[in-house]
Design a protein around this motif. Structure first.
Motif, PDB file in Angstrom:
ATOM      1  N   ILE A 169       0.837  -1.200   0.000  1.00  0.00           N
ATOM      2  CA  ILE A 169       0.000   0.000   0.000  1.00  0.00           C
ATOM      3  C   ILE A 169       0.874   1.253   0.000  1.00  0.00           C
ATOM      4  CG2 ILE A 169      -1.634   1.339   1.373  1.00  0.00           C
ATOM      5  CD1 ILE A 169      -2.870  -1.309   2.281  1.00  0.00           C
ATOM      6  N   ALA A 170       1.953   1.231   0.792  1.00  0.00           N
ATOM      7  CA  ALA A 170       2.852   2.386   0.846  1.00  0.00           C
ATOM      8  C   ALA A 170       3.509   2.633  -0.499  1.00  0.00           C
ATOM      9  CB  ALA A 170       3.918   2.165   1.922  1.00  0.00           C
ATOM     10  N   LEU A 171       3.882   1.568  -1.212  1.00  0.00           N
ATOM     11  CA  LEU A 171       4.462   1.721  -2.546  1.00  0.00           C
ATOM     12  C   LEU A 171       3.513   2.494  -3.457  1.00  0.00           C
ATOM     13  CD1 LEU A 171       6.533   0.977  -4.801  1.00  0.00           C
ATOM     14  CD2 LEU A 171       5.221  -1.146  -5.117  1.00  0.00           C
ATOM     15  N   ASN A 172       2.250   2.121  -3.458  1.00  0.00           N
ATOM     16  CA  ASN A 172       1.266   2.804  -4.290  1.00  0.00           C
ATOM     17  C   ASN A 172       1.026   4.234  -3.813  1.00  0.00           C
ATOM     18  OD1 ASN A 172      -0.380   0.877  -6.340  1.00  0.00           O
ATOM     19  ND2 ASN A 172       0.398  -0.322  -4.633  1.00  0.00           N
ATOM     20  N   ASP A 173       0.894   4.407  -2.503  1.00  0.00           N
ATOM     21  CA  ASP A 173       0.552   5.733  -1.966  1.00  0.00           C
ATOM     22  C   ASP A 173       1.666   6.744  -2.215  1.00  0.00           C
ATOM     23  OD1 ASP A 173      -1.835   4.718  -1.129  1.00  0.00           O
ATOM     24  OD2 ASP A 173      -1.293   4.574   0.996  1.00  0.00           O
ATOM     25  N   VAL A 174       2.936   6.325  -2.037  1.00  0.00           N
ATOM     26  CA  VAL A 174       4.057   7.248  -2.247  1.00  0.00           C
ATOM     27  C   VAL A 174       4.131   7.660  -3.711  1.00  0.00           C
ATOM     28  CG1 VAL A 174       6.568   7.442  -2.245  1.00  0.00           C
ATOM     29  CG2 VAL A 174       5.398   6.459  -0.274  1.00  0.00           C
ATOM     30  N   GLN A 175       4.004   6.691  -4.620  1.00  0.00           N
ATOM     31  CA  GLN A 175       4.072   7.017  -6.041  1.00  0.00           C
ATOM     32  C   GLN A 175       2.913   7.916  -6.462  1.00  0.00           C
ATOM     33  OE1 GLN A 175       6.592   6.353  -7.835  1.00  0.00           O
ATOM     34  NE2 GLN A 175       7.597   4.530  -7.019  1.00  0.00           N
ATOM     35  N   THR A 176       1.728   7.644  -5.952  1.00  0.00           N
ATOM     36  CA  THR A 176       0.563   8.466  -6.301  1.00  0.00           C
ATOM     37  C   THR A 176       0.706   9.884  -5.769  1.00  0.00           C
ATOM     38  OG1 THR A 176      -0.864   6.504  -6.293  1.00  0.00           O
ATOM     39  CG2 THR A 176      -1.939   8.651  -6.121  1.00  0.00           C
ATOM     40  N   ALA A 177       1.149  10.014  -4.519  1.00  0.00           N
ATOM     41  CA  ALA A 177       1.325  11.340  -3.928  1.00  0.00           C
ATOM     42  C   ALA A 177       2.402  12.124  -4.672  1.00  0.00           C
ATOM     43  CB  ALA A 177       1.681  11.206  -2.450  1.00  0.00           C
ATOM     44  N   SER A 183      11.202  24.087 -11.394  1.00  0.00           N
ATOM     45  CA  SER A 183      12.125  25.080 -11.960  1.00  0.00           C
ATOM     46  C   SER A 183      12.416  24.804 -13.428  1.00  0.00           C
ATOM     47  CB  SER A 183      13.425  25.101 -11.154  1.00  0.00           C
ATOM     48  OG  SER A 183      14.126  23.878 -11.295  1.00  0.00           O
ATOM     49  N   ARG A 184      12.327  23.538 -13.848  1.00  0.00           N
ATOM     50  CA  ARG A 184      12.550  23.185 -15.245  1.00  0.00           C
ATOM     51  C   ARG A 184      11.269  23.290 -16.069  1.00  0.00           C
ATOM     52  NH1 ARG A 184      15.255  18.698 -12.911  1.00  0.00           N
ATOM     53  NH2 ARG A 184      13.562  17.340 -13.610  1.00  0.00           N
ATOM     54  N   GLY A 185      10.166  23.590 -15.407  1.00  0.00           N
ATOM     55  CA  GLY A 185       8.902  23.737 -16.130  1.00  0.00           C
ATOM     56  C   GLY A 185       8.256  22.429 -16.505  1.00  0.00           C
ATOM     57  N   VAL A 186       8.545  21.350 -15.747  1.00  0.00           N
ATOM     58  CA  VAL A 186       7.959  20.046 -16.044  1.00  0.00           C
ATOM     59  C   VAL A 186       7.304  19.494 -14.787  1.00  0.00           C
ATOM     60  CG1 VAL A 186       9.645  19.551 -17.856  1.00  0.00           C
ATOM     61  CG2 VAL A 186      10.093  18.785 -15.510  1.00  0.00           C
ATOM     62  N   VAL A 187       6.475  18.487 -14.985  1.00  0.00           N
ATOM     63  CA  VAL A 187       5.851  17.785 -13.875  1.00  0.00           C
ATOM     64  C   VAL A 187       5.917  16.289 -14.167  1.00  0.00           C
ATOM     65  CG1 VAL A 187       3.564  18.010 -14.922  1.00  0.00           C
ATOM     66  CG2 VAL A 187       3.762  17.533 -12.478  1.00  0.00           C
ATOM     67  N   ASN A 188       6.212  15.507 -13.159  1.00  0.00           N
ATOM     68  CA  ASN A 188       6.312  14.056 -13.307  1.00  0.00           C
ATOM     69  C   ASN A 188       5.020  13.402 -12.845  1.00  0.00           C
ATOM     70  OD1 ASN A 188       7.726  11.368 -11.554  1.00  0.00           O
ATOM     71  ND2 ASN A 188       7.645  11.490 -13.775  1.00  0.00           N
ATOM     72  N   ARG A 189       4.406  12.621 -13.714  1.00  0.00           N
ATOM     73  CA  ARG A 189       3.168  11.926 -13.392  1.00  0.00           C
ATOM     74  C   ARG A 189       3.453  10.431 -13.284  1.00  0.00           C
ATOM     75  NH1 ARG A 189       0.586  16.083 -11.410  1.00  0.00           N
ATOM     76  NH2 ARG A 189      -0.057  17.649 -12.945  1.00  0.00           N
ATOM     77  N   THR A 190       3.240   9.861 -12.124  1.00  0.00           N
ATOM     78  CA  THR A 190       3.404   8.424 -11.911  1.00  0.00           C
ATOM     79  C   THR A 190       2.042   7.834 -11.583  1.00  0.00           C
ATOM     80  OG1 THR A 190       3.987   8.865  -9.604  1.00  0.00           O
ATOM     81  CG2 THR A 190       5.791   8.579 -11.158  1.00  0.00           C
ATOM     82  N   SER A 191       1.727   6.711 -12.190  1.00  0.00           N
ATOM     83  CA  SER A 191       0.417   6.094 -11.987  1.00  0.00           C
ATOM     84  C   SER A 191       0.495   4.619 -12.352  1.00  0.00           C
ATOM     85  CB  SER A 191      -0.647   6.801 -12.838  1.00  0.00           C
ATOM     86  OG  SER A 191      -0.315   6.734 -14.218  1.00  0.00           O
ATOM     87  N   ASN A 192      -0.623   3.923 -12.171  1.00  0.00           N
ATOM     88  CA  ASN A 192      -0.746   2.507 -12.541  1.00  0.00           C
ATOM     89  C   ASN A 192       0.360   1.657 -11.928  1.00  0.00           C
ATOM     90  OD1 ASN A 192      -2.959   3.227 -14.215  1.00  0.00           O
ATOM     91  ND2 ASN A 192      -1.566   3.700 -15.911  1.00  0.00           N
TER      92      ASN A 192
END
Length: 323
Positions: free
Chosen positions: A205-213, A243-252
């Protein structure tokens, strides 16, 4: 035989393919902790985790607030220190020799009390100065010899050195020291910890929650799921993305394989290191255009270390890359 027009046509095709590849999203690992080993594993921070079927080995921790003590990384420090001459030993011997020589030159060693009295007075003054200096040195060493406990964030990016709730015992609302004992303090005894089905479920559960957050850039959630040290590293990564103008999206996120590397206790703190291979969608997006500028590998192999106060809740304290 190739004509010049054929060569030009092939060159144009190659350039076109290169342009397509340049526009295509490059592979870029951006999930939390992918930049290298980070965090603390108590007294085992600088020891390699035990090999498992999932992860035969792991990259070492490169960023940690745990400092190597005399028993970890500086094994010869104590013995070397004991071999150093005591402060003032040679200096005082020299003064004594000089005083005796002066007495002899002035009128012989038994040639009157004047020379001997002045020599004794000089020695008393120097001895008093040496005592004062030695006391001051010991006082400063005591003041500097107790660093902040490992696992505490020395300062997070909001300026709060100990955010409420980090590693707190259930119901206390205050932070607990999650890491090794301070440098110079006696190391806690190492004990065994039994890991059961409920613990494995908590780790998944922590693996999923950390990546989602992390994908939502939810700093408060990350602070509730990890130690202050790990949360500070996550915040640094998120601000670097901003600062680089990007966002990292982790899911699934889906755990594919996992096993226990080691579990142990240090005093009232309990640790568990898990090797986990998991599937993940890892995409880096331009904040302004919302275009994909990078994608990560569809699978990751990492070792996550969790810590808790005995009877408390597991939280993340370290991430290492498996290999």
């Amino acid at each position: 035989m190739f004509t010049s027009s054929t060569r030009r046509t092939r060159a144009a095709t190659i350039f076109a393919l290169a342009a397509v590849l340049a526009v295509a999203a490059p592979v870029a690992e951006a999930r939390p902790g992918s930049g290298g080993g980070m965090g603390s594993r108590g007294s085992k921070t600088f020891n390699a985790p035990s090999s498992t079927t999932t992860a035969p080995s792991a990259a070492p921790i490169q960023r940690s607030q745990t400092q190597p003590g005399p028993a970890m990384g500086n094994p010869g420090m104590s013995s070397a220190a004991t071999q150093r001459p005591r402060f003032g030993g040679g200096f005082m011997a020299g003064l004594l020799g000089a005083g005796l020589l002066g007495a002899l030159l002035g009128g012989g060693f038994f040639g009157g009390l004047g020379g001997i009295a002045s020599m004794i007075g000089l020695l008393l003054q120097v001895g008093l100065i040496v005592m004062v200096v030695a006391f001051a040195v010991r006082w400063f060493r005591r003041r500097q010899g107790n660093p902040a406990p490992a696992g505490y964030a020395r300062s997070d990016l909001s300026g709060n050195s100990n955010p409420g709730g980090y590693g707190a015992a259930p119901g206390t609302g205050t932070g607990a020291a999650l890491g090794a004992a301070p440098r110079g303090a006696p190391q806690p005894s190492i004990g065994k910890v039994d890991i059961g089905p409920g613990d494995y479920q908590s780790f998944e559960i922590a693996l999923n929650d950390v990546q989602t957050a992390y994908g939502r850039e939810d700093v408060q959630a990350l602070r509730n799921l990890a130690t202050p040290e790990m949360a500070s590293y996550f915040v640094e990564e998120l601000r670097a993305n901003e600062s680089r103008g990007v966002v990292n999206r982790t899911s699934n996120v889906k755990l594919l394989q996992g096993d226990l590397s080691e579990a142990w206790s240090e005093g009232r703190m309990e640790y568990a290191t898990l090797a986990m291979r998991y599937a993940i969608t890892d995409v880096t997006i331009d904040r302004r255009t919302n275009q994909t500028v990078g994608t990560g590998e569809p699978e990751a192999l990492e070792l996550w270390t969790f810590v808790r106060e005995r009877g408390g809740r597991w939280i993340l304290s370290a991430i290492q890359q498996g290999r």
